[in-house]
Design a protein around this motif. Structure first.
Motif, PDB file in Angstrom:
ATOM      1  N   GLY A  53       0.800  -1.224   0.000  1.00 53.09           N
ATOM      2  CA  GLY A  53       0.000   0.000   0.000  1.00 53.09           C
ATOM      3  C   GLY A  53       0.827   1.266   0.000  1.00 53.09           C
ATOM      4  N   VAL A  54       2.138   1.114  -0.127  1.00 50.78           N
ATOM      5  CA  VAL A  54       3.034   2.276  -0.109  1.00 50.78           C
ATOM      6  C   VAL A  54       2.796   3.138  -1.350  1.00 50.78           C
ATOM      7  CG1 VAL A  54       5.452   2.996  -0.254  1.00 50.78           C
ATOM      8  CG2 VAL A  54       4.793   1.137   1.277  1.00 50.78           C
ATOM      9  N   LYS A  55       2.788   4.445  -1.159  1.00 50.82           N
ATOM     10  CA  LYS A  55       2.592   5.362  -2.279  1.00 50.82           C
ATOM     11  C   LYS A  55       3.695   5.153  -3.322  1.00 50.82           C
ATOM     12  CE  LYS A  55       1.946  10.260  -3.378  1.00 50.82           C
ATOM     13  NZ  LYS A  55       1.916  11.644  -2.833  1.00 50.82           N
ATOM     14  N   GLY A  56       3.296   5.006  -4.566  1.00 47.34           N
ATOM     15  CA  GLY A  56       4.257   4.759  -5.630  1.00 47.34           C
ATOM     16  C   GLY A  56       4.419   3.289  -5.949  1.00 47.34           C
ATOM     17  N   GLY A  57       3.866   2.427  -5.063  1.00 50.01           N
ATOM     18  CA  GLY A  57       3.841   0.995  -5.329  1.00 50.01           C
ATOM     19  C   GLY A  57       5.216   0.355  -5.447  1.00 50.01           C
ATOM     20  N   LEU A  58       5.260  -0.661  -6.280  1.00 51.00           N
ATOM     21  CA  LEU A  58       6.481  -1.443  -6.459  1.00 51.00           C
ATOM     22  C   LEU A  58       7.644  -0.578  -6.936  1.00 51.00           C
ATOM     23  CD1 LEU A  58       8.005  -4.116  -6.585  1.00 51.00           C
ATOM     24  CD2 LEU A  58       6.928  -4.557  -8.806  1.00 51.00           C
ATOM     25  N   LYS A  59       7.364   0.369  -7.818  1.00 50.59           N
ATOM     26  CA  LYS A  59       8.432   1.221  -8.345  1.00 50.59           C
ATOM     27  C   LYS A  59       9.096   2.016  -7.227  1.00 50.59           C
ATOM     28  CE  LYS A  59       9.492   4.703 -11.840  1.00 50.59           C
ATOM     29  NZ  LYS A  59      10.407   5.436 -10.928  1.00 50.59           N
ATOM     30  N   ALA A  60       8.285   2.528  -6.301  1.00 53.81           N
ATOM     31  CA  ALA A  60       8.835   3.323  -5.207  1.00 53.81           C
ATOM     32  C   ALA A  60       9.760   2.474  -4.331  1.00 53.81           C
ATOM     33  CB  ALA A  60       7.710   3.908  -4.361  1.00 53.81           C
ATOM     34  N   ILE A  61       9.357   1.238  -4.059  1.00 53.81           N
ATOM     35  CA  ILE A  61      10.191   0.354  -3.245  1.00 53.81           C
ATOM     36  C   ILE A  61      11.457  -0.019  -4.003  1.00 53.81           C
ATOM     37  CG2 ILE A  61      10.294  -1.883  -2.089  1.00 53.81           C
ATOM     38  CD1 ILE A  61       8.491   0.201  -0.741  1.00 53.81           C
ATOM     39  N   ALA A  62      11.315  -0.286  -5.309  1.00 55.93           N
ATOM     40  CA  ALA A  62      12.480  -0.627  -6.131  1.00 55.93           C
ATOM     41  C   ALA A  62      13.480   0.522  -6.156  1.00 55.93           C
ATOM     42  CB  ALA A  62      12.035  -0.978  -7.547  1.00 55.93           C
ATOM     43  N   ASP A  63      12.975   1.751  -6.262  1.00 55.08           N
ATOM     44  CA  ASP A  63      13.863   2.919  -6.252  1.00 55.08           C
ATOM     45  C   ASP A  63      14.542   3.078  -4.895  1.00 55.08           C
ATOM     46  OD1 ASP A  63      13.188   3.446  -8.849  1.00 55.08           O
ATOM     47  OD2 ASP A  63      11.718   5.001  -8.364  1.00 55.08           O
ATOM     48  N   GLN A  64      13.771   2.863  -3.841  1.00 60.44           N
ATOM     49  CA  GLN A  64      14.310   3.038  -2.492  1.00 60.44           C
ATOM     50  C   GLN A  64      15.447   2.055  -2.218  1.00 60.44           C
ATOM     51  OE1 GLN A  64      11.374   2.776   0.625  1.00 60.44           O
ATOM     52  NE2 GLN A  64      12.895   2.515   2.244  1.00 60.44           N
ATOM     53  N   TYR A  65      15.253   0.804  -2.669  1.00 60.69           N
ATOM     54  CA  TYR A  65      16.260  -0.232  -2.399  1.00 60.69           C
ATOM     55  C   TYR A  65      17.182  -0.490  -3.588  1.00 60.69           C
ATOM     56  CZ  TYR A  65      13.736  -1.298   1.904  1.00 60.69           C
ATOM     57  OH  TYR A  65      13.161  -1.205   3.151  1.00 60.69           O
ATOM     58  N   ARG A  66      17.049   0.340  -4.599  1.00 62.64           N
ATOM     59  CA  ARG A  66      17.918   0.267  -5.788  1.00 62.64           C
ATOM     60  C   ARG A  66      17.907  -1.133  -6.410  1.00 62.64           C
ATOM     61  NH1 ARG A  66      23.211   3.746  -3.648  1.00 62.64           N
ATOM     62  NH2 ARG A  66      22.057   5.687  -3.196  1.00 62.64           N
ATOM     63  N   LEU A  67      16.700  -1.579  -6.723  1.00 59.98           N
ATOM     64  CA  LEU A  67      16.540  -2.892  -7.342  1.00 59.98           C
ATOM     65  C   LEU A  67      16.520  -2.729  -8.856  1.00 59.98           C
ATOM     66  CD1 LEU A  67      13.700  -4.364  -5.090  1.00 59.98           C
ATOM     67  CD2 LEU A  67      16.165  -4.683  -4.857  1.00 59.98           C
ATOM     68  N   PRO A  68      17.529  -3.218  -9.572  1.00 59.76           N
ATOM     69  CA  PRO A  68      17.549  -3.075 -11.030  1.00 59.76           C
ATOM     70  C   PRO A  68      16.588  -4.060 -11.696  1.00 59.76           C
ATOM     71  CG  PRO A  68      19.426  -4.367 -10.317  1.00 59.76           C
ATOM     72  CD  PRO A  68      18.735  -3.909  -9.064  1.00 59.76           C
ATOM     73  N   SER A  69      16.029  -3.653 -12.829  1.00 57.84           N
ATOM     74  CA  SER A  69      15.139  -4.530 -13.621  1.00 57.84           C
ATOM     75  C   SER A  69      14.046  -5.144 -12.758  1.00 57.84           C
ATOM     76  CB  SER A  69      15.959  -5.634 -14.302  1.00 57.84           C
ATOM     77  OG  SER A  69      17.018  -5.109 -15.063  1.00 57.84           O
ATOM     78  N   TYR A  70      13.471  -4.351 -11.861  1.00 57.29           N
ATOM     79  CA  TYR A  70      12.499  -4.888 -10.909  1.00 57.29           C
ATOM     80  C   TYR A  70      11.258  -5.448 -11.594  1.00 57.29           C
ATOM     81  CZ  TYR A  70       9.637  -0.702 -11.504  1.00 57.29           C
ATOM     82  OH  TYR A  70       8.848   0.287 -12.030  1.00 57.29           O
TER      83      TYR A  70
END
Length: 256
Positions: A181-198
């Protein structure tokens, strides 16, 4: 093979809140509300074809109507008998499927239907014996058909979760778990944790699928393969109710 769709949020239906509200008030609905709950239940059962349907003389549409009439709205109940809520409000489609299947099994057990059932119909006698006692919990009812229960499935889900690498665990938590439910969804978490090709990894994991995806596509994901190889659940459209249950239980572990 028909496309097997998976609602967002591990099987949480968009209409769940409406259905729950109507279900709680199902013995005193207006005509318009009756039409609404009828539509929602028919939608939930649209792709569900349990084996019991083959053993009953009525077609599926008629059986659904009878199920809604007698079990959901209780329009044929004896008004002098106190109301007993034997079915708790379903929180998504698979619970509706479990309730409907229980109704079909009750039909098969009735003397009126038994006289019309050939003993040669595959699995009918076994099904009747297996369900001699009605299962009150729709989750356990569905899992029991696959030799599973909620406790063992939760243990398997937990083991699967911790078998994933850190990136996949984060993607799972962001898609189904505590971060969904985090604002920005999966992309926001991927950006926060620097997950490439998420996005690619999310599809490989099985938490996101193309609209054109088939059951075979899901079976080839990490989650789909785990369900098939570890839990023994074949990834086919007919198994959608149990697949959604397992996704929900996996989501619970991702929340924790």
């Amino acid at each position: 093979m028909a496309t097997l769709s998976y609602p967002d949020g591990a099987g949480i239906d968009d209409d769940a809140a409406t259905l729950t509200d109507l279900w709680h008030r199902r013995t005193s609905l207006s005509g318009m509300e009756m039409g609404c709950i009828y539509t929602l239940i028919r939608r939930a059962l649209r792709g569900y074809h349990p084996s019991e349907l083959r053993a009953l003389p009525e077609d599926k549409d008629e059986l659904i109507a009878q199920f809604i009439f007698s079990r959901v709205l209780r329009l044929d109940a004896d008004q002098d008998v106190p109301y007993e809520p034997t079915m708790s409000a379903p929180f998504n489609a698979y619970a509706i499927c479990a309730y409907f299947r229980r109704y079909l099994i009750d039909c098969l057990r009735s003397a009126r239907h038994r006289r019309n059932i050939s003993i040669e119909i595959e699995g009918v006698s076994a099904e009747l014996d297996t369900h001699a006692l009605s299962l009150a919990d729709p989750v356990e009812s569905v899992l029991a058909e696959y030799g599973l229960n909620e406790s063992r499935t939760r243990q398997a889900a937990r083991a699967f979760f911790f078998s994933l690498d850190q990136a996949d665990r984060l993607i799972l938590v962001a898609s189904l778990g505590a971060y969904c439910g985090v604002k920005g969804g999966l992309k926001a978490i991927a950006d926060q944790y620097r997950l490439p090709s998420y996005h690619y990894h999310a599809r490989k994991l099985g938490v996101t699928m193309k609209k054109s995806a088939s059951p075979d596509d899901f079976a080839n994901t990490k989650i789909g393969s785990w369900m098939r190889d570890t839990l023994g659940i074949e990834i086919v459209s007919e198994n959608r109710p149990v697949i959604l249950i397992v996704l929900n239980l996996l989501a619970l572990d991702a929340h924790e």
